[in-house]
Scaffold this motif. Structure first.
Motif, PDB file in Angstrom:
ATOM      1  N   ASN A 400     -29.909-110.135-136.055  1.00  0.00           N
ATOM      2  CA  ASN A 400     -31.331-110.133-135.687  1.00  0.00           C
ATOM      3  C   ASN A 400     -31.797-108.788-135.156  1.00  0.00           C
ATOM      4  OD1 ASN A 400     -31.702-112.955-136.230  1.00  0.00           O
ATOM      5  ND2 ASN A 400     -30.579-113.373-134.347  1.00  0.00           N
ATOM      6  N   THR A 401     -30.949-107.802-135.175  1.00  0.00           N
ATOM      7  CA  THR A 401     -31.307-106.514-134.589  1.00  0.00           C
ATOM      8  C   THR A 401     -30.817-105.365-135.457  1.00  0.00           C
ATOM      9  OG1 THR A 401     -29.264-106.455-133.262  1.00  0.00           O
ATOM     10  CG2 THR A 401     -31.222-107.417-132.225  1.00  0.00           C
ATOM     11  N   ASP A 402     -31.444-104.228-135.239  1.00  0.00           N
ATOM     12  CA  ASP A 402     -30.941-102.960-135.756  1.00  0.00           C
ATOM     13  C   ASP A 402     -30.247-102.251-134.609  1.00  0.00           C
ATOM     14  OD1 ASP A 402     -31.895-103.122-138.430  1.00  0.00           O
ATOM     15  OD2 ASP A 402     -33.910-102.687-137.700  1.00  0.00           O
ATOM     16  N   VAL A 403     -29.038-101.763-134.862  1.00  0.00           N
ATOM     17  CA  VAL A 403     -28.261-101.071-133.837  1.00  0.00           C
ATOM     18  C   VAL A 403     -28.250 -99.579-134.160  1.00  0.00           C
ATOM     19  CG1 VAL A 403     -26.049-100.911-132.645  1.00  0.00           C
ATOM     20  CG2 VAL A 403     -26.818-103.116-133.552  1.00  0.00           C
ATOM     21  N   PHE A 404     -28.817 -98.778-133.275  1.00  0.00           N
ATOM     22  CA  PHE A 404     -28.847 -97.325-133.440  1.00  0.00           C
ATOM     23  C   PHE A 404     -27.815 -96.707-132.494  1.00  0.00           C
ATOM     24  CE2 PHE A 404     -32.985 -99.005-134.504  1.00  0.00           C
ATOM     25  CZ  PHE A 404     -33.320 -98.336-135.674  1.00  0.00           C
ATOM     26  N   PHE A 405     -27.289 -95.536-132.868  1.00  0.00           N
ATOM     27  CA  PHE A 405     -26.305 -94.900-131.992  1.00  0.00           C
ATOM     28  C   PHE A 405     -26.398 -93.375-132.092  1.00  0.00           C
ATOM     29  CE2 PHE A 405     -24.096 -95.527-136.035  1.00  0.00           C
ATOM     30  CZ  PHE A 405     -23.508 -94.286-136.260  1.00  0.00           C
ATOM     31  N   VAL A 406     -25.968 -92.743-131.004  1.00  0.00           N
ATOM     32  CA  VAL A 406     -25.809 -91.283-130.937  1.00  0.00           C
ATOM     33  C   VAL A 406     -24.377 -91.035-130.474  1.00  0.00           C
ATOM     34  CG1 VAL A 406     -26.555 -89.139-129.877  1.00  0.00           C
ATOM     35  CG2 VAL A 406     -28.239 -90.915-130.394  1.00  0.00           C
ATOM     36  N   GLN A 407     -23.581 -90.430-131.339  1.00  0.00           N
ATOM     37  CA  GLN A 407     -22.158 -90.202-131.055  1.00  0.00           C
ATOM     38  C   GLN A 407     -21.890 -88.702-130.942  1.00  0.00           C
ATOM     39  OE1 GLN A 407     -19.299 -90.933-134.299  1.00  0.00           O
ATOM     40  NE2 GLN A 407     -18.227 -92.320-132.891  1.00  0.00           N
ATOM     41  N   ASP A 408     -21.096 -88.328-129.943  1.00  0.00           N
ATOM     42  CA  ASP A 408     -20.748 -86.913-129.794  1.00  0.00           C
ATOM     43  C   ASP A 408     -19.277 -86.777-129.417  1.00  0.00           C
ATOM     44  OD1 ASP A 408     -20.295 -86.663-126.823  1.00  0.00           O
ATOM     45  OD2 ASP A 408     -22.366 -87.390-126.755  1.00  0.00           O
ATOM     46  N   ASN A 409     -18.768 -85.568-129.545  1.00  0.00           N
ATOM     47  CA  ASN A 409     -17.384 -85.280-129.170  1.00  0.00           C
ATOM     48  C   ASN A 409     -17.332 -84.439-127.899  1.00  0.00           C
ATOM     49  OD1 ASN A 409     -18.338 -82.872-130.176  1.00  0.00           O
ATOM     50  ND2 ASN A 409     -16.386 -82.276-131.158  1.00  0.00           N
ATOM     51  N   GLY A 410     -18.311 -84.722-126.994  1.00  0.00           N
ATOM     52  CA  GLY A 410     -18.408 -83.943-125.765  1.00  0.00           C
ATOM     53  C   GLY A 410     -17.364 -84.323-124.735  1.00  0.00           C
ATOM     54  N   ILE A 411     -17.684 -84.108-123.462  1.00  0.00           N
ATOM     55  CA  ILE A 411     -16.704 -84.270-122.392  1.00  0.00           C
ATOM     56  C   ILE A 411     -16.410 -85.730-122.076  1.00  0.00           C
ATOM     57  CG2 ILE A 411     -17.346 -82.085-121.345  1.00  0.00           C
ATOM     58  CD1 ILE A 411     -18.925 -83.662-119.255  1.00  0.00           C
ATOM     59  N   GLY A 412     -17.285 -86.655-122.544  1.00  0.00           N
ATOM     60  CA  GLY A 412     -17.055 -88.073-122.346  1.00  0.00           C
ATOM     61  C   GLY A 412     -17.068 -88.476-120.883  1.00  0.00           C
ATOM     62  N   PHE A 413     -16.574 -89.667-120.601  1.00  0.00           N
ATOM     63  CA  PHE A 413     -16.499 -90.176-119.224  1.00  0.00           C
ATOM     64  C   PHE A 413     -15.641 -91.436-119.219  1.00  0.00           C
ATOM     65  CE2 PHE A 413     -20.352 -91.806-121.191  1.00  0.00           C
ATOM     66  CZ  PHE A 413     -20.224 -93.183-121.034  1.00  0.00           C
ATOM     67  N   ASP A 414     -15.313 -91.916-118.039  1.00  0.00           N
ATOM     68  CA  ASP A 414     -14.519 -93.125-117.887  1.00  0.00           C
ATOM     69  C   ASP A 414     -15.415 -94.340-118.134  1.00  0.00           C
ATOM     70  OD1 ASP A 414     -12.956 -95.254-117.099  1.00  0.00           O
ATOM     71  OD2 ASP A 414     -12.091 -94.218-115.375  1.00  0.00           O
ATOM     72  N   SER A 415     -15.057 -95.189-119.108  1.00  0.00           N
ATOM     73  CA  SER A 415     -15.896 -96.346-119.470  1.00  0.00           C
ATOM     74  C   SER A 415     -16.069 -97.343-118.332  1.00  0.00           C
ATOM     75  CB  SER A 415     -15.297 -97.064-120.688  1.00  0.00           C
ATOM     76  OG  SER A 415     -15.457 -96.271-121.855  1.00  0.00           O
ATOM     77  N   ASP A 416     -15.180 -97.289-117.339  1.00  0.00           N
ATOM     78  CA  ASP A 416     -15.332 -98.192-116.199  1.00  0.00           C
ATOM     79  C   ASP A 416     -16.633 -97.940-115.445  1.00  0.00           C
ATOM     80  OD1 ASP A 416     -12.940 -99.375-116.817  1.00  0.00           O
ATOM     81  OD2 ASP A 416     -11.768 -98.220-115.354  1.00  0.00           O
ATOM     82  N   TYR A 417     -17.166 -96.747-115.603  1.00  0.00           N
ATOM     83  CA  TYR A 417     -18.398 -96.385-114.895  1.00  0.00           C
ATOM     84  C   TYR A 417     -19.614 -96.371-115.823  1.00  0.00           C
ATOM     85  CZ  TYR A 417     -14.965 -94.820-111.475  1.00  0.00           C
ATOM     86  OH  TYR A 417     -13.922 -94.765-110.580  1.00  0.00           O
ATOM     87  N   ALA A 418     -19.483 -96.977-117.006  1.00  0.00           N
ATOM     88  CA  ALA A 418     -20.554 -96.898-118.005  1.00  0.00           C
ATOM     89  C   ALA A 418     -21.845 -97.541-117.505  1.00  0.00           C
ATOM     90  CB  ALA A 418     -20.100 -97.555-119.307  1.00  0.00           C
ATOM     91  N   ASP A 419     -21.729 -98.669-116.819  1.00  0.00           N
ATOM     92  CA  ASP A 419     -22.945 -99.358-116.369  1.00  0.00           C
ATOM     93  C   ASP A 419     -23.723 -98.559-115.339  1.00  0.00           C
ATOM     94  OD1 ASP A 419     -22.404-101.442-118.055  1.00  0.00           O
ATOM     95  OD2 ASP A 419     -21.427-102.681-116.521  1.00  0.00           O
TER      96      ASP A 419
END
Length: 489
Positions: A400-419
């Motif tokens: 029911n949705t279109d999913v858009f994304f922006v992906q990069d190979n930058g410095i990233g981060f810890d996913s535990d802190y994503a929210d």
């Protein structure tokens, strides 16, 4: 034809067929001999009356056929003083009598069933004259069966409902349409007028002529009470909604006043701090020690950062003020415009950027532009130290949705802190390493939520990050009211 003694003088062929006797067997014999024994006395009196010069058209008796079966006959007879004979016509009414008996049995069963029903049941003839009330009606009104008549129903109704019910009944009789009305009937046992739903349907012949009316009265007193309670609750709710709307309108005015205060009252001292620090460093630099100059530069940077944060906070709060203005939006055009605003001039040796096919969507174009600007700004910022930096912009379609994304190979981060990324002024990297106010992703989240979508991020430290957001498709994005989002601030 019979003589004066009731003996057969002449018979028709139809008599032979119906009775099963031949003409020869009947001639000269007394007609009474062929009558059911239970009817012989009445038949003999009938013959004497006709022989005395009488006449009849509706005398009934039963005759016994040769095979022993019984046939119901209806007689019309007259005496001829000239011929001294009775001229008789007999009609076979056996089936008619059976139909009458079946009807009587059916009506008896109906009345027995109606007497066991908890509802009021009554019937009326074709002219609307009530001729039957069931036991429940008599219990409710305490009117006996002997005392009840066609007008008794009026004594049971509330005085304010009698004329209205009578007029509705009159209209139903005249038009042949079903009778339907709500009225109050007095329960003599409790002394309370209780609401009832009265309904009546006409029974019609094949030609559409009304034969009878069958009717019922259902006690809806508790239902009426529940409806009244519901209407009162609805009225109370509407009053509360109006009061809440007024309160929210007041809160909106206060928020606008606060925004103005932030815009004017806070910016003014910040500009003063920045301005005077610039005057000191510009006009009196020679009089300042290097340490004092550094302090003033930090003061100026801090003031400018604070001003940017105030601007970001204002932008975040204003997102809830205006309604969405959704329309069809070409996503590729928005991405190109966002890149242009960020000064992107095309792929180089330092950053390789790829834009895949992007579906159009229905959204507020101005707000969605901010989404792309913030997401692409972050991607460019956090890949600038990569050699090369790689950024991919794409989309996929879910149920029911279109999913858009922006992906990069930058410095990233810890996913535990994503929210925590999407909170106001929340940052995972130091401001002296990567510039920013900490408001951008909070803005993005609020915009996506207002469009009925969601946003999330996936990443690993030093391995890049991907930001996803969804937008509904094949339906119109609902316009959102400012008050529904203001609580997020």
């Amino acid at each position: 034809t019979l003589d004066g003694e009731g003996r057969f003088y002449e018979v028709s062929a139809a008599c032979e067929t119906v009775w099963g006797y031949t003409r020869q067997e009947l001639m000269g014999r007394s007609s009474v001999d062929f009558v059911n024994p239970d009817d012989r006395s009445n038949t003999a009196n009938f013959v004497q009356q006709i022989a005395a010069g009488g006449m009849t058209r509706d005398f009934r008796n039963q005759w016994v056929r040769r095979d022993g079966s019984v046939v119901d006959l209806m007689w019309s007879a007259t005496w001829s003083s000239t011929d001294k004979l009775m001229y008789c016509i007999a009609r076979d009414v056996t089936e008619h009598k059976r139909a009458e008996e079946a009807l009587r049995e059916s009506e008896q069963r109906f009345r027995e069933l109606a007497d066991f029903m908890p509802n009021i049941v009554w019937t009326a003839d074709a002219n609307g004259r009530v001729d039957y009330y069931n036991r429940r009606w008599h219990e409710l009104t305490e009117v006996s069966r002997e005392a009840a008549d066609a007008e008794s129903w009026k004594t049971a109704l509330h005085a304010d409902d009698v004329s209205r019910a009578a007029e509705a009944w009159k209209q139903a009789i005249e038009t042949g349409r079903p009778y339907h009305i709500e009225y109050r009937a007095l329960d003599r046992q409790t002394g309370v007028y209780r609401w009832h739903l009265g309904r009546a349907l006409p029974i019609l012949t094949d030609e559409g002529k009304i034969v009878r009316w069958y009717a019922s009265g259902t006690d809806i007193h508790e239902l009426k009470g529940a409806q009244d309670d519901l209407m009162r609750a609805q009225q109370t709710l509407e009053e509360r909604v109006q009061e809440r709307t007024r309160q929210l309108a007041d809160a909106n005015h206060e928020l606008e006043a606060f925004s103005y205060s932030v815009s004017h009252d806070l910016r003014t001292p910040l500009k003063a701090i920045s301005g005077f620090s610039n005057i000191l460093t510009g006009s009196h630099r020679q009089e300042l020690t290097p340490e004092a100059t550094r302090y003033l530069d930090n003061i100026d940077k801090g003031a400018r950062q604070m001003e940017r944060m105030v601007d970001g906070l204002l932008a975040f709060s204003k997102l809830g003020w205006d309604a969405l203005r959704p329309r069809k939006v070409a996503m590729r055009r928005l991405v190109d415009a966002a890149l242009s605003m960020l000064g992107w001039s095309g792929n180089s040796g330092e950053i390789q950027l790829t834009v895949q096919d992007l579906p159009s969507c229905r959204a507020d174009e101005t707000l969605l532009q901010q989404v792309w600007v913030n997401l692409l700004s972050n991607a460019l910022k956090y890949t600038r130290n990569r050699k090369p930096g790689v950024i991919t912009i794409g989309a996929r379609r879910d149920k029911n949705t279109d999913v858009f994304f922006v992906q990069d190979n930058g410095i990233g981060f810890d996913s535990d802190y994503a929210d925590s990324l999407f909170g106001v002024f929340q940052r995972l990297h130091r401001a002296d390493e990567y510039e920013g106010t900490g408001v951008g992703l909070a803005l993005v989240q609020r915009i996506i939520h207002r469009h009925g979508g969601r946003i999330w991020a996936e990443a690993k430290p030093d391995a890049g990050a991907t930001f996803f957001f969804t937008l509904p498709h094949r339906r119109e994005v609902k316009r959102a009211r400012a008050v529904s989002h203001r609580h997020e601030l």
